[in-house]
Design an enzyme around this catalytic site. Structure first.
Site, mmCIF file in Angstrom:
data_model
loop_
_atom_site.group_PDB
_atom_site.id
_atom_site.type_symbol
_atom_site.label_atom_id
_atom_site.label_comp_id
_atom_site.label_asym_id
_atom_site.label_seq_id
_atom_site.Cartn_x
_atom_site.Cartn_y
_atom_site.Cartn_z
ATOM 1 N N GLU A 57 -7.208 -7.863 -6.265
ATOM 2 C CA GLU A 57 -6.238 -7.073 -7.041
ATOM 3 C C GLU A 57 -5.919 -7.718 -8.391
ATOM 4 O OE1 GLU A 57 -2.810 -6.296 -4.554
ATOM 5 O OE2 GLU A 57 -3.857 -4.623 -3.603
ATOM 6 N N GLU A 71 -7.932 -1.536 1.692
ATOM 7 C CA GLU A 71 -6.694 -1.823 2.419
ATOM 8 C C GLU A 71 -5.904 -0.543 2.647
ATOM 9 O OE1 GLU A 71 -4.206 -4.929 0.758
ATOM 10 O OE2 GLU A 71 -5.960 -6.157 0.271
HETATM 11 C C1 GAL Z 1 -2.121 -6.163 -1.135
HETATM 12 C C2 GAL Z 1 -2.860 -7.492 -1.098
HETATM 13 C C3 GAL Z 1 -2.941 -8.016 0.324
HETATM 14 C C4 GAL Z 1 -1.578 -7.989 0.963
HETATM 15 C C5 GAL Z 1 -1.028 -6.577 0.894
HETATM 16 C C6 GAL Z 1 0.341 -6.419 1.484
HETATM 17 O O1 GAL Z 1 -1.736 -5.832 -2.399
HETATM 18 O O2 GAL Z 1 -4.165 -7.328 -1.604
HETATM 19 O O3 GAL Z 1 -3.440 -9.332 0.310
HETATM 20 O O4 GAL Z 1 -0.754 -8.861 0.285
HETATM 21 O O5 GAL Z 1 -0.916 -6.187 -0.429
HETATM 22 O O6 GAL Z 1 0.332 -6.743 2.804
#
Ligand code: GAL
Length: 804
Positions: A182, A251
């Site tokens: 990110e 994610e």
């Molecule tokens: C995303 C990040 C992950 C984790 C997630 C929240 O932005 O890439 O590593 O932090 O948020 O759980």
């Protein structure tokens, strides 16, 4: 993917072929990732290897596979592997190769998110803190010191995977790797240097020649050949920056993480299923759940600040590895269906029909057959559409899937999978808490310990500690003579800190402590004090609760006592201030001098006490937890394994929880929370592999003060409705507009549903007749069967609570 190596071979040629497995060629185009030229659907889930134990991995992976996943994704945790510069550790739950091989053993693919910045609610975002102390370094930007360290580590990981033949290009399971994490969300803050760093990352990664694609998540300007991917609760509208890149979702947050002082986030199965079905409806072919198993932040790995030891995440597998139902089952049903439609989704001709009012149909035609998705993204309106001359009602915020475009096989809002609630069962091994015999010892800090640093300023805690402890002492002295203007006045010690928790001692006496409230990590400690003539020792103990892991320049956030440190004497309207900030400070990690373990006069509510007990493992296979209710805050160890920080005295705020939870409409981490008003975390996971059957040792370091006498060991078991002998009664049934959510009791009492404004009079008795005494029962939900409900709204629901 390559088959596992076989040694049952006769010729040398075959031997070498088998040892390296079948090399797979991984390529991609706009429609997806291809394995040996064939497009596939990837349904993936994140499991972070250090958040469980190697003994748990096969079971977690098996349950993922049973849940319809074909891929497992993990980050790589640099701080664990290189805790000191050039000293590496890949043992125990840091054994990355063993983890990837465990994935391979069950025939799943792997995605390796090397980072090596990972965020992940992990302390310092996964960076080892020694990095911060390298002369001339600046992290995550165009800085040669940093880039050289990052390249060294990344190369080492890639070489390690190559040596073990773990990339798909070598016959292994790894089909994709990720570099950075990110970076697009912070890049602007690093200006041109950020862009240069980004380009360097891409080139550096590509040159590592893994033979599999690289991704960059949340990086709209990812340079080729990096594929940019989406992270979030919904990614159906995402398009990659290159028309030839596949639409990938790295994610899909299955819930959210928890903070000390926070309640339990909960994202419904219906909403997650909706987001996934919509993503595949609209051309996605790779989707990953973050997290599929969240697990535990053992030791001091939780970041934040203030991330709890539990990283349950409300994921489909709970913290301990049990199935979180109905989430696990509802998603499995979806996965199996999507996988059965793989060819149509990846090769079919696509037609979209917009019905207006946020309702659309997508039809995939492949080899003369059609498969349909009907999606309704209205948050509160069910919509009926006509397709092929037939009317289909699509509930609000849902997707219906009709693999033959005529029969609805799945709707994301209709949960058919079993519900269960978890219960913590007392250990049958012994009659706790009475049987637990405690010993204890106090801790006396040796103030004479030579300061690791003597400075005339207050130093940043992480810089000094380099993540070897949560604690740091700052010690100075003040000489008071009887002509000092503050002598004889009312005195207050005032300390400004960003160190999360501050304890103060004056002449060896603990005068109190204060902790930052969640989200307010800068605070001022004030206590009235008494000084004596002559020399006075002022000792401040600062404790961190996880280092910041996210945001631009997060690595530079000051943690510790930064001052001013002042003694304020009240003197009418104008205070007299003695500023100690630039005194000579001895700053040291503290070496405790332990007293003997004692068994009498067990102290309660006393700070800085160690407690110890022995216990037998609860029999059976269910995961073990220790209930630390009654304790304040500290750290816990079982047989020398650090379970993590505990803090059951920190009560979750009362806001954000609602007795009812509507899955419809966009999710955010404040929607549908539970556990308000209770300890943010009361139970702590004790993996079975930490335990022998008898004589296990639990040690607690209690920082604030508490009472261990109600500590118990328990097991986490799910009340499985399928274990019912038969349905013995119907506790509730209403057809109309009943209120409540299945599997989730109202805040007060154990009631799950209640009657709404309308209902069919005989629904309860009809259901009773149909279901009581049976192992299962099904009913056509309609007014013809259940009688008129007299509701004004078009849609009616049937809610039933059965008793086994
Ligand atoms: C995303 C990040 C992950 C984790 C997630 C929240 O932005 O890439 O590593 O932090 O948020 O759980």
């Amino acid at each position: 993917m390559g088959s596992p190596p076989s040694f049952l071979v006769l010729s040398l040629f075959v031997l070498s072929f088998c040892l390296t497995g079948n090399a797979d060629q991984i390529t991609s185009d706009a429609r997806g990732i291809m394995i040996n030229g064939e497009r596939k659907i990837f349904i993936s889930g994140s499991i972070h290897y250090p958040r469980s134990t190697p003994e748990m991995w096969p079971d977690l992976i098996q349950k993922s596979k049973d849940g319809g996943l074909n891929t497992i994704e993990t980050y790589v945790f640099w701080d664990l592997h290189e805790p000191q510069r050039r000293q590496y550790d890949f043992t125990g739950n840091r054994d990355l190769v063993r983890f990837i091989k465990a994935i391979q053993a069950q025939g799943l693919y792997a995605v390796l998110r090397i980072g090596p910045y990972v965020c992940a609610e992990w302390t310092y975002g996964g960076f080892p803190v020694w990095l911060h102390n390298q002369p001339g370094i600046q992290l995550r930007t165009n800085n040669t010191v940093y880039m050289s360290e990052m390249q060294t580590f990344t190369t080492m990981i890639v070489d390690m995977m190559k040596k073990e033949q773990l990339f798909a290009s070598q016959g292994g399971p790894i089909i994709i790797s990720q570099i950075e994490n990110e970076y697009g969300t912070v890049m602007g803050a690093y200006h041109d240097a950020g862009v240069q760093y980004l380009n360097w990352c891409a080139q550096m990664a590509a040159a590592l020649d893994t033979g599999v694609p690289w991704i960059m998540c949340k990086q709209d300007n990812a340079p080729q050949p990096m594929i940019n991917t989406c992270n979030g609760y919904y990614c159906d509208q995402f398009t990659p920056n290159n028309p030839n890149s596949p639409k990938m979702w790295t994610e899909n947050w299955t819930g959210w993480f928890k903070n000390w002082g926070g309640s339990d986030p909960h994202r419904t199965a219906e909403d997650i299923a909706f987001s996934v079905a919509r993503f595949y409806q609209l051309g996605g072919t790779f989707q990953n759940y973050y997290m599929y198993h969240g697990g535990t932040n053992f030791g001091r790995t939780a970041g934040g600040p203030y991330i709890t030891t539990s990283y349950d995440y409300d994921a489909p597998l709970n913290e301990y590895g049990n199935k979180n139902q109905p989430k696990w089952g509802h998603l499995r049903d979806l996965h199996l269906l999507l996988l059965s439609m793989e060819k149509a989704l990846t090769y079919g001709e696509v037609k979209n029909v917009d019905y207006g009012t946020q309702t659309s149909a997508t039809i995939y035609c492949y080899q003369g057959k059609s498969s349909c998705f009907f999606g309704n993204s209205n948050a509160d309106r069910d919509v009926t559409i006509n397709y092929g001359g037939v009317n289909y009602t699509i509930p609000a915020w849902s997707v219906s899937i009709l693999p033959d475009c005529s029969n609805e096989v799945y709707n994301t809002a209709k949960v058919n999978s079993q519900y269960s609630t978890f219960v913590k069962k007392g250990s049958e091994a012994e009659n706790e808490p009475n049987s637990l015999q405690w010993t204890w010892r106090g801790e006396t800090i040796q103030y004479i310990t030579p300061g690791r640093f003597t400075a005339s300023e207050l130093l940043d805690q992480k810089t000094v500690v380099e993540d070897t402890s949560d604690y740091l002492y700052y010690m100075t002295s003040v000489d008071i003579s009887n002509d000092d203007p503050i002598w004889g006045k009312d005195l207050t010690l005032s300390v400004n800190t960003s160190g999360h928790i501050l304890h103060a001692f004056v002449n060896g006496e603990h005068i109190g402590y204060q902790y930052a409230l969640l989200g307010q990590f800068e605070f001022q400690f004030r206590r009235s004090i008494t000084l004596q003539l002559g020399k006075n020792d002022i000792t401040l103990l600062s404790a961190t609760v996880g280092l910041t892991n996210v945001g631009p320049y997060f690595d530079m956030v000051n943690q510790g006592i930064h001052g001013p440190v002042q003694i304020i004497a009240s003197n009418g309207s104008a205070d007299i201030i003695k500023d100690l900030s630039n005194n000579q400070w001895k700053i040291f990690l503290g070496r405790a001098r332990y007293n003997q373990w004692k068994s009498d006069n067990l102290p309660v509510n006393r700070s800085f006490v160690w407690y110890k007990t022995t216990f037998d493992a609860p029999p059976g296979e269910d995961p073990v937890v220790v209930d630390l209710m009654g304790l304040g805050k500290g750290e816990a160890w079982v047989n020398g394994n650090n379970l993590g920080r505990y803090w059951p005295s920190y009560i979750a705020g009362g806001e954000g929880c609602s007795p009812d939870c509507d899955y419809r409409g966009p999710y955010n981490a404040e929607k549908c929370n539970t556990n308000c008003g209770n300890p943010s975390q009361r139970w702590y996971h004790v993996p079975r592999s930490f335990l022998a059957s008898t004589d296990n040792r639990l040690v607690l370091f209690e920082e604030f003060g508490g009472n261990p006498s109600s500590v118990t060991f328990q097991t986490d078991c799910w009340e499985r409705l399928c274990q019912c002998s038969a349905i013995s009664g119907i506790k509730f049934a209403s057809f109309g507009d009943p209120q409540g959510t299945c599997g989730k009791p109202f805040a007060t009492g154990s009631q799950v549903f209640e009657k709404g404004t309308c209902e069919a009079a005989d629904a309860l008795s009809i259901i009773q007749k149909l279901c009581v005494g049976k192992y299962s029962c099904s009913i056509d939900v309609s007014e013809q069967i259940l009688g008129p409900a007299g509701c004004t709204a078009d849609t009616k629901r049937l809610a039933v609570e059965a008793i086994c």
